[in-house]
Design a protein around this motif. Structure first.
Motif, PDB file in Angstrom:
ATOM      1  N   GLN A 213      -5.242  -5.783   4.164  1.00 19.11           N
ATOM      2  CA  GLN A 213      -4.125  -4.968   3.685  1.00 19.11           C
ATOM      3  C   GLN A 213      -4.166  -4.736   2.171  1.00 19.11           C
ATOM      4  O   GLN A 213      -3.329  -4.014   1.638  1.00 19.11           O
ATOM      5  CB  GLN A 213      -2.802  -5.618   4.073  1.00 19.11           C
TER       6      GLN A 213
ATOM      7  N   LYS B 214       1.335  -5.632  -0.904  1.00 19.16           N
ATOM      8  CA  LYS B 214       1.168  -5.150   0.476  1.00 19.16           C
ATOM      9  C   LYS B 214       2.414  -4.427   0.984  1.00 19.16           C
ATOM     10  O   LYS B 214       2.305  -3.381   1.630  1.00 19.16           O
ATOM     11  CB  LYS B 214       0.840  -6.331   1.400  1.00 19.16           C
ATOM     12  N   LYS B 215       3.594  -4.990   0.717  1.00 17.29           N
ATOM     13  CA  LYS B 215       4.815  -4.477   1.339  1.00 17.29           C
ATOM     14  C   LYS B 215       5.479  -3.353   0.554  1.00 17.29           C
ATOM     15  O   LYS B 215       6.143  -2.488   1.126  1.00 17.29           O
ATOM     16  CB  LYS B 215       5.820  -5.621   1.510  1.00 17.29           C
ATOM     17  N   ILE B 216       5.311  -3.380  -0.792  1.00 12.61           N
ATOM     18  CA  ILE B 216       6.037  -2.406  -1.619  1.00 12.61           C
ATOM     19  C   ILE B 216       5.089  -1.436  -2.332  1.00 12.61           C
ATOM     20  O   ILE B 216       5.509  -0.389  -2.821  1.00 12.61           O
ATOM     21  CB  ILE B 216       6.929  -3.137  -2.644  1.00 12.61           C
TER      22      ILE B 216
ATOM     23  N   GLU C 117       2.086 -10.280  -1.576  1.00 17.99           N
ATOM     24  CA  GLU C 117       3.052  -9.734  -0.625  1.00 17.99           C
ATOM     25  C   GLU C 117       3.755  -8.494  -1.189  1.00 17.99           C
ATOM     26  O   GLU C 117       3.983  -7.516  -0.477  1.00 17.99           O
ATOM     27  CB  GLU C 117       4.082 -10.801  -0.246  1.00 17.99           C
ATOM     28  N   PHE C 118       4.105  -8.520  -2.475  1.00 16.33           N
ATOM     29  CA  PHE C 118       4.722  -7.360  -3.111  1.00 16.33           C
ATOM     30  C   PHE C 118       3.751  -6.173  -3.141  1.00 16.33           C
ATOM     31  O   PHE C 118       4.160  -5.015  -3.003  1.00 16.33           O
ATOM     32  CB  PHE C 118       5.176  -7.699  -4.531  1.00 16.33           C
TER      33      PHE C 118
ATOM     34  N   CYS D 177       8.056  -6.752 -11.332  1.00 11.21           N
ATOM     35  CA  CYS D 177       8.008  -7.980 -10.536  1.00 11.21           C
ATOM     36  C   CYS D 177       7.368  -9.097 -11.356  1.00 11.21           C
ATOM     37  O   CYS D 177       6.286  -8.913 -11.926  1.00 11.21           O
ATOM     38  CB  CYS D 177       7.209  -7.740  -9.250  1.00 11.21           C
TER      39      CYS D 177
ATOM     40  N   SER E 123      -2.722  -2.010  -2.705  1.00 10.13           N
ATOM     41  CA  SER E 123      -2.603  -1.978  -1.252  1.00 10.13           C
ATOM     42  C   SER E 123      -3.670  -1.059  -0.673  1.00 10.13           C
ATOM     43  O   SER E 123      -4.240  -0.215  -1.377  1.00 10.13           O
ATOM     44  CB  SER E 123      -1.216  -1.497  -0.844  1.00 10.13           C
TER      45      SER E 123
ATOM     46  N   GLU F   1      -3.208   1.376   1.154  1.00 12.87           N
ATOM     47  CA  GLU F   1      -2.731   2.761   1.161  1.00 12.87           C
ATOM     48  C   GLU F   1      -2.741   3.397  -0.223  1.00 12.87           C
ATOM     49  O   GLU F   1      -2.436   4.580  -0.377  1.00 12.87           O
ATOM     50  CB  GLU F   1      -1.303   2.841   1.719  1.00 12.87           C
TER      51      GLU F   1
ATOM     52  N   ASP G  50      -8.201 -10.410   3.638  1.00  7.36           N
ATOM     53  CA  ASP G  50      -6.955  -9.699   3.911  1.00  7.36           C
ATOM     54  C   ASP G  50      -7.210  -8.190   3.849  1.00  7.36           C
ATOM     55  O   ASP G  50      -7.436  -7.626   2.770  1.00  7.36           O
ATOM     56  CB  ASP G  50      -5.887 -10.101   2.889  1.00  7.36           C
TER      57      ASP G  50
END
Length: 301
Positions: A258, A237-239, A234-235, A224, A175, A177, A256
């Motif tokens: 993110q 980016k979100k987690i 998505e995992f 995962c 990600s 971050e 993308d």
């Protein structure tokens, strides 16, 4: 007079090993193939094969006839390829298969280019795992299979031509971050403390990746298991999970902001290969497709 259609069915039976496989390759039913083969046995006056629990076993008479007709149909295919190569126009129908990440990252772009360059070319596509793609070429269900180097090509049921299309590099995906997000290159060991998303259903990929991690001195913490690259992204980016994925599968996500794609040191890659029947690439249509796929893979288009 021997019926050539029935002789071709016997040739396919010798190659594919079961009547079911012949029926699938021919787009017909198993009883229809059995009926035609029974008529062929009446024509030659001999039993050509025997059914076994694992498929069929050719009799001595069947093996003798099969060896002769195999050479006959090889000659026919050479003539067809020569005639097809004599035309300057790329035309006809070509059936292509490729494994998942190549299907996502390369095939749609290549097909778009081919449609513009050769409007009289009809393209048909099926996504197959590499091993299934090889089987489909052998069975004549498709003309070209794109596979990776991990596929087993040691004992095909029919002679095949295999060439290299390009290389697919694996990259770390994190990600934006993530503490390493701004690095241009990392070692696998830099991700030893992270939670991972790994496609456990892709056995060769997982095995290669795990071995690389073991060599780097750690076992990834797999939390995962997704077969779909979009879900893995998505995992991430979100987690905040991490993964190592083939570059080809990441083409739709290059914009993308993110996520970050980071090169690995040492590098991890696989060779992308093309599988066809012998002489098939003499056809202008097949050659044009392989050329375009190679150009897109290497980033020349």
């Amino acid at each position: 007079m021997l019926n050539l259609t029935r002789l071709r069915l016997l040739n396919e039976l010798t190659t594919l090993g079961t009547i079911t496989a012949v029926a699938r390759a021919r787009g017909t039913t198993r009883p229809a193939v059995s009926q035609q083969l029974a008529l062929l046995e009446k024509e030659v006056g001999s039993t050509l094969f025997e059914r076994t629990s694992s498929g069929i076993r050719m009799t001595t008479e069947g093996e003798r006839l099969s060896s002769r007709i195999g050479a006959l149909f090889d000659m026919v295919e050479d003539i067809e390829a020569e005639l097809a190569s004599s035309s300057d126009v790329v035309v006809g129908q070509v059936r292509l298969s490729a494994f998942g990440s190549f299907s996502t990252g390369i095939v749609p772009t290549a097909f778009s280019i081919l449609r513009q360059l050769h409007p009289r070319l009809t393209l048909m596509f099926t996504e197959y795992a590499s091993q299934d793609g090889i089987r489909a070429v052998v069975a004549r269900e498709i003309d070209i299979a794109i596979i990776d180097e991990w596929a087993d090509i040691q004992r095909p049921a029919r002679s095949l031509e295999i060439s290299t299309l390009g290389t697919d590099d694996f990259v770390a995906v994190v990600s934006r971050e993530h503490p390493l997000a701004n690095r241009k290159t990392i070692h696998l060991a830099d991700l030893a403390d992270d939670m991972w998303a790994i496609n456990q259903g892709a056995a060769p990929y997982r095995s290669i990746l795990l071995n690389a991690c073991f060599t780097a001195g750690f076992t990834p913490k797999e939390v995962c298991n997704c077969r779909n690259v979009s879900a893995i992204i998505e995992f991430i980016k979100k987690i905040g999970l991490v993964s190592v994925l083939p570059s080809l599968s990441l083409q739709p996500f290059l914009d993308d902001d993110q996520i970050r794609l980071i090169a690995l040191s040492p590098s991890l890659s696989r060779e992308i290969r093309v599988v066809t029947l012998p002489g098939a690439l003499k056809r202008r249509s097949l050659n044009a497709i392989v050329q375009t796929l190679g150009d897109v893979t290497k980033g020349r288009r």
